[in-house]
Write a protein that holds these residues in place. Structure first.
Motif, PDB file in Angstrom:
ATOM      1  N   VAL A  85      51.179  61.143  27.320  1.00 27.29           N
ATOM      2  CA  VAL A  85      51.008  62.575  27.616  1.00 27.29           C
ATOM      3  C   VAL A  85      49.588  63.028  27.300  1.00 27.29           C
ATOM      4  O   VAL A  85      48.958  63.760  28.075  1.00 27.29           O
ATOM      5  N   SER A  86      49.054  62.582  26.159  1.00 28.94           N
ATOM      6  CA  SER A  86      47.699  62.982  25.765  1.00 28.94           C
ATOM      7  C   SER A  86      46.659  62.443  26.741  1.00 28.94           C
ATOM      8  O   SER A  86      45.685  63.130  27.065  1.00 28.94           O
ATOM      9  N   LEU A  97      46.872  64.553  29.965  1.00 28.56           N
ATOM     10  CA  LEU A  97      46.228  65.847  29.738  1.00 28.56           C
ATOM     11  C   LEU A  97      44.707  65.708  29.672  1.00 28.56           C
ATOM     12  O   LEU A  97      43.981  66.565  30.184  1.00 28.56           O
ATOM     13  N   SER A  98      44.248  64.627  29.062  1.00 28.28           N
ATOM     14  CA  SER A  98      42.802  64.400  28.949  1.00 28.28           C
ATOM     15  C   SER A  98      42.164  64.224  30.323  1.00 28.28           C
ATOM     16  O   SER A  98      41.126  64.822  30.619  1.00 28.28           O
ATOM     17  N   GLY A 128      43.332  65.224  33.217  1.00 28.36           N
ATOM     18  CA  GLY A 128      43.398  66.494  33.931  1.00 28.36           C
ATOM     19  C   GLY A 128      42.330  67.470  33.457  1.00 28.36           C
ATOM     20  O   GLY A 128      41.695  68.164  34.263  1.00 28.36           O
ATOM     21  N   TRP A 129      42.102  67.502  32.135  1.00 28.81           N
ATOM     22  CA  TRP A 129      41.105  68.430  31.598  1.00 28.81           C
ATOM     23  C   TRP A 129      39.690  67.996  31.960  1.00 28.81           C
ATOM     24  O   TRP A 129      38.824  68.843  32.192  1.00 28.81           O
ATOM     25  N   PHE A 142      39.702  72.887  23.562  1.00 34.19           N
ATOM     26  CA  PHE A 142      40.839  72.109  24.068  1.00 34.19           C
ATOM     27  C   PHE A 142      40.899  70.740  23.409  1.00 34.19           C
ATOM     28  O   PHE A 142      41.985  70.279  23.015  1.00 34.19           O
ATOM     29  N   LEU A 194      44.019  69.264  21.337  1.00 34.70           N
ATOM     30  CA  LEU A 194      44.711  68.051  21.771  1.00 34.70           C
ATOM     31  C   LEU A 194      44.716  67.006  20.666  1.00 34.70           C
ATOM     32  O   LEU A 194      45.750  66.370  20.390  1.00 34.70           O
TER      33      LEU A 194
END
Length: 499
Positions: A390-391, A394-395, A397-398, A424, A428
């Motif tokens: 998940v991390s 998200l990374s 995507g960011w 962010f 995270l």
């Protein structure tokens, strides 16, 4: 030693050029830009303090020029010069500076063609009043008299009545002043202090993060003290990361608070905050990597991989430390330099290498745990893998959002939202640390996840069998003594499984 010397060199370099909301000019040379000679005096986001604009930031906002002196060598002082201007404008008004003749190339200094049209005086700076911001841009200046080697720009304070990204440039159009330089300072102030507008929200953010780490520390240290006899080496490492995080957040908050109060960034505090952050990120990645390899849970050592892990960690620390020093120490404005992108590449490459190595190791460890039916350890490793996945998602995507944000904001017009990008990554990282703390919190059952010698022997057997099975000698049509031994070894393993 080479890496240490390089870091010391970087520190010594930035320690002599610390500038912030108090922008200092120490003999800055004019640079040719088109048909003008320019010194960039700074760019910062400033919030308005005008009550009629319904701003929620009490106090005064201004840009103040103090002791700004222009100097030229004695051998170039035998003439009276044209004006040297200070130009102050908000980024939305950038097109009011300069012009073009008959649709030609845009020029800052008035050309002969434009002078013939009567729109400006040849040799002067072209500027027009802003339609949306009356009284802007602000242009004022001074000039050299005969035999004068220096001239002073009279002190001036400009009140900011509109929130925006403001720019200061020193410009002249006289070809004979190529060797002129600028000394002095400008002071930039927001209603709440001297922090640049882009950075101002980060002070509150780091205050909040300091509190969050304190809460996490209270939970973790209470569990640690309660079950200290059951503590694993892995849990000791997590304790180190939490401690480093608490120091890092506290130092960042103190750094921003002092910066906000004085206008000059405290070098030593910034360096310490950067260093604690680099150490924390390095240790965190190393912990995740060695946990993924099963260290302390299914194997007692890393064996021959220890040196490779330490080499990767050391290289990442140096690259991360240098990047953060360049980003934070000696930063003079809200306008980020493109040259810093070069320093991002080594860190990004090593981060990608960490991710590949971590997930490869996790896959191997999960397969072995499943084969041995170690359900307690398998369950915790699956949760750990899901959290990492998940991390990473998200990374990625960011990062895509960050690239989009920066590529569509060439003039830093979105400066009020820029603080979210570094915030962010801190959130995270903290969230992943909380997940790890929840999974491996000290408890009376901690020893269920500890390494035991019996499990290590089983893992070693699995690795041996895998190596034998992948041997090119293992063919159904060819028999050899080595193959016979391998088959016997496999038979023994199957018998042990049956038993």
């Amino acid at each position: 030693m080479l890496r240490l010397s390089f870091v010391i060199a970087i520190l010594s370099l930035v320690s002599v050029c610390i500038e912030a909301s108090v922008h200092q000019y120490d003999g800055e040379k004019f640079v040719s830009k088109g048909n003008a000679f320019v010194v960039h005096g700074g760019s910062e986001g400033i919030y308005s303090s005008a009550p009629e604009l319904n701003e929620s930031y009490p106090g005064g906002s201004f840009i103040r020029f103090e002791k700004v002196i222009f100097r030229r060598p004695m051998e170039f002082s035998n003439f009276s010069s044209g004006s040297i201007h200070a130009v102050v404008f908000e980024v939305d008004d950038r097109k009011t500076i300069g012009g073009s003749a008959y649709g030609g190339q845009r020029a800052v200094c008035c050309t002969a063609d434009l002078a013939k049209l009567g729109v400006c005086k040849e040799g002067e700076i072209i500027h027009r009043p802003s339609v949306d911001n009356p009284g802007w841009p602000q242009v004022f200046g001074t000039s050299f008299g005969m035999d004068m080697t220096e001239t002073i720009l009279h002190p001036k304070s400009i009140q900011i009545t509109k929130t925006g990204m403001y720019n200061v440039y020193f410009i002249h159009c006289d070809q004979r002043l190529k060797e002129a330089a600028v000394d002095g300072m400008t002071v930039w102030k927001n209603p709440t202090g001297y922090l640049p507008g882009r950075m101002a929200p980060l002070m509150k953010f780091y205050g909040f993060m300091s509190l969050a780490f304190v809460v996490l520390g209270i939970f973790w240290f209470s569990q640690y003290a309660r079950f200290w006899k059951e503590v694993l080496p892995l849990q000791n490492s997590i304790t180190v990361v939490i401690t480093l995080g608490m120091f890092e957040m506290a130092l960042w908050y103190y750094d921003y608070a002092e910066f906000n109060g004085s206008g000059v960034r405290p070098t030593s505090t910034t360096v310490w905050a950067v260093t604690f952050g680099a150490v924390k990120r390095t240790v965190s990645r190393l912990i995740i990597l060695i946990v993924s390899m099963g260290y302390g849970v299914v194997r007692p050592t890393l064996g021959g991989l220890t040196s490779k892990v330490l080499l990767l960690g050391g290289t990442f620390f140096v690259a991360s430390e240098v990047l953060e020093l360049i980003e934070n120490v000696g930063a003079v404005s809200d306008h980020s330099g493109k040259a810093r992108l070069f320093l991002v590449l080594p860190v990004a490459i090593m981060d990608a290498f960490f991710i590949i190595w971590i997930f490869t190791s996790l896959s191997s460890t999960l397969n072995k745990l499943q084969a041995r039916k170690l359900t307690a350890k398998l369950d915790i490793y699956r949760k750990f893998t899901n959290a990492l996945a998940v991390s990473v998602i998200l990374s990625v995507g960011w990062i895509c959002y960050e690239i989009h944000f920066k590529s569509h904001d060439a003039y830093n017009e979105q400066w009020r939202n820029a603080w979210i990008i570094p915030a962010f990554w801190q959130v995270l990282s903290f969230s992943l640390l909380c997940v790890i703390c929840a999974l491996w919190a000290p408890s009376q059952n901690s020893m269920r996840y500890a390494y035991t010698s019996d499990e290590a022997e089983e893992f070693e057997k699995d690795e041996t069998v895998a190596l034998i099975k992948s041997s090119p000698l293992a063919s159904k049509d060819v028999w050899s003594p080595e193959l016979g031994l391998a088959e016997r070894g496999n038979g023994n393993v199957e018998e042990e499984k049956t038993a």
